[in-house]
Design a protein around this motif. Structure first.
Motif, mmCIF file in Angstrom:
data_model
loop_
_atom_site.group_PDB
_atom_site.id
_atom_site.type_symbol
_atom_site.label_atom_id
_atom_site.label_comp_id
_atom_site.label_asym_id
_atom_site.label_seq_id
_atom_site.Cartn_x
_atom_site.Cartn_y
_atom_site.Cartn_z
ATOM 1 N N GLY A 124 0.814 -1.215 0.000
ATOM 2 C CA GLY A 124 0.000 0.000 0.000
ATOM 3 C C GLY A 124 0.845 1.262 0.000
ATOM 4 O O GLY A 124 2.064 1.217 -0.209
ATOM 5 N N PRO A 125 0.189 2.398 0.242
ATOM 6 C CA PRO A 125 0.902 3.675 0.235
ATOM 7 C C PRO A 125 1.864 3.790 1.420
ATOM 8 O O PRO A 125 1.685 3.125 2.444
ATOM 9 C CB PRO A 125 -0.219 4.710 0.354
ATOM 10 C CG PRO A 125 -1.382 3.980 0.938
ATOM 11 C CD PRO A 125 -1.251 2.537 0.551
ATOM 12 N N VAL A 126 2.863 4.616 1.253
ATOM 13 C CA VAL A 126 3.782 4.915 2.362
ATOM 14 C C VAL A 126 3.579 6.381 2.737
ATOM 15 O O VAL A 126 3.204 7.189 1.897
ATOM 16 C CB VAL A 126 5.255 4.635 1.984
ATOM 17 C CG1 VAL A 126 5.455 3.165 1.660
ATOM 18 C CG2 VAL A 126 5.710 5.509 0.821
ATOM 19 N N PRO A 127 3.789 6.713 4.021
ATOM 20 C CA PRO A 127 3.513 8.088 4.452
ATOM 21 C C PRO A 127 4.525 9.098 3.891
ATOM 22 O O PRO A 127 5.608 8.720 3.450
ATOM 23 C CB PRO A 127 3.632 8.013 5.977
ATOM 24 C CG PRO A 127 4.446 6.811 6.258
ATOM 25 C CD PRO A 127 4.255 5.858 5.121
ATOM 26 N N GLU A 128 4.139 10.360 3.960
ATOM 27 C CA GLU A 128 5.080 11.420 3.598
ATOM 28 C C GLU A 128 6.044 11.578 4.772
ATOM 29 O O GLU A 128 5.637 11.934 5.895
ATOM 30 C CB GLU A 128 4.316 12.728 3.351
ATOM 31 C CG GLU A 128 5.198 13.802 2.757
ATOM 32 C CD GLU A 128 4.573 15.196 2.863
ATOM 33 O OE1 GLU A 128 5.332 16.160 2.994
ATOM 34 O OE2 GLU A 128 3.318 15.284 2.850
ATOM 35 N N ILE A 129 7.309 11.297 4.533
ATOM 36 C CA ILE A 129 8.276 11.171 5.628
ATOM 37 C C ILE A 129 8.443 12.482 6.409
ATOM 38 O O ILE A 129 8.412 12.497 7.641
ATOM 39 C CB ILE A 129 9.650 10.717 5.084
ATOM 40 C CG1 ILE A 129 9.519 9.396 4.323
ATOM 41 C CG2 ILE A 129 10.662 10.591 6.222
ATOM 42 C CD1 ILE A 129 8.993 8.235 5.113
ATOM 43 N N ALA A 130 8.606 13.584 5.684
ATOM 44 C CA ALA A 130 8.892 14.854 6.360
ATOM 45 C C ALA A 130 7.749 15.290 7.272
ATOM 46 O O ALA A 130 7.951 16.092 8.187
ATOM 47 C CB ALA A 130 9.204 15.938 5.338
ATOM 48 N N ALA A 131 6.554 14.739 7.045
ATOM 49 C CA ALA A 131 5.393 15.137 7.852
ATOM 50 C C ALA A 131 5.212 14.265 9.086
ATOM 51 O O ALA A 131 4.308 14.491 9.899
ATOM 52 C CB ALA A 131 4.133 15.072 6.974
#
Ligand code: UDP
Ligand code: MN
Length: 275
Positions: free
Chosen positions: A262-269
């Protein structure tokens, strides 16, 4: 023996000698692909790894290269057997999973045989690439980050989970003869050896090999936006709940996102550690 020809002069390389590290490598290979690189992704695989472990790596476009463990002497193999090594050089900061065989680590050195590549970035199978790291291909041999996860004195040592190299069979041969010298004992295996072989190693920023314990031990150093490679040294995120699983839960959740489809999170956030 390789699953196909090289497609680039540059490669990210990792090592897998059993099913557990194949799980790690799948998440790593996916993270490298998501970082948007044109470099090859090579997995060095030893003969004991099953095809069911290899298929997901091939599906992600990895080039698999079959290798043997190094042809080290019986004395060398005995000195670096798991029980003997752990007895002579105990780990006091964290625990190695049962599926970790110290002798297998040395097979990393096989990447120096990959002369089809001009430049290689080696990454342990228990790591994730969180942003594009292609600039590392332009760094000299041998560059590695310091082994920082507890205190300032950690800056004296390097960590061999991420490093830059220039494949050369001549270098590989020189390494083998130094590695297996009579009486040799490399207490932290390839890491101790590489620091010895490259005493003037170039330092990469800690963010190019951010060790998971920094999250709990040195939270002031944590900065999601700066991290290029996150490395799960000691306990692995896919181990059944391990002693540090609760304190490292956000990092384990991130690894699980990359390990899935599935999707991976936006790291910087992502939220940082509590300080
Ligand atoms: N490795 C492997 N099988 C083993 C031990 C090590 O395939 O039994 C490979 C794998 O790529 C792994 C790396 O060698 O990531 C180094 O081991 P590990 O990451 O467990 O060491 P740590 O980072 O905890 O010191
Ligand atoms: Mn590692």
């Amino acid at each position: 023996m390789a699953s196909g020809p090289a497609g680039s002069r540059r490669a990210y390389v990792t090592l897998v000698t059993n099913s557990d590290y194949a799980l790690g490598a799948r998440a790593l290979v996916r993270s490298i692909r998501l970082s948007g690189t044109d470099a090859d992704v090579v997995v060095l695989i030893t003969g004991v790894v099953d095809v069911v472990d290899m298929a997901p790596l091939m599906a992600l476009g990895a080039r698999l290269v079959k290798v043997d463990l190094l042809p080290t002497s019986d004395a060398f193999n005995a000195a670096h057997g798991r029980a003997r090594l752990h007895g002579n050089a105990p780990f006091t900061k964290g625990e190695k999973p049962a599926f970790h065989t110290p002798l297998d680590n040395f097979a990393k050195l096989r990447l120096w045989q990959l002369e089809e590549y001009e430049a290689v970035v080696f990454i342990d199978a228990d790591a994730l690439v969180l942003k594009n790291c292609d600039r590392l291909f332009d760094y000299p041999e041998f560059s590695a980050a310091p082994n920082v996860y507890e205190s300032l004195s950690d800056f004296h040592r390097m960590n061999s989970g991420v490093f830059t190299a220039r494949p050369s069979v001549a270098t590989f041969e020189r390494m083998l003869s130094e590695l297996d010298a009579p009486g040799a004992f490399w207490r932290r295996t390839d890491q101790t050896f590489l620091q010895h072989f490259f005493p003037d190693w170039h330092g990469l920023p800690v963010f190019d090999n951010m060790l998971q314990y920094v999250w709990s031990n040195m939270p002031a150093l944590w900065d999601w936006a700066s991290i290029g490679i996150l490395h799960f040294q000691y306990e692995k995120p896919w181990q059944d709940p391990h002693p540090k699983a609760a304190e490292l839960a956000p990092l384990i959740a991130l690894w699980e996102a990359f390990a899935g489809d599935g999707p991976v999170p936006e790291i910087a956030a992502l939220p940082g550690p509590e300080q």
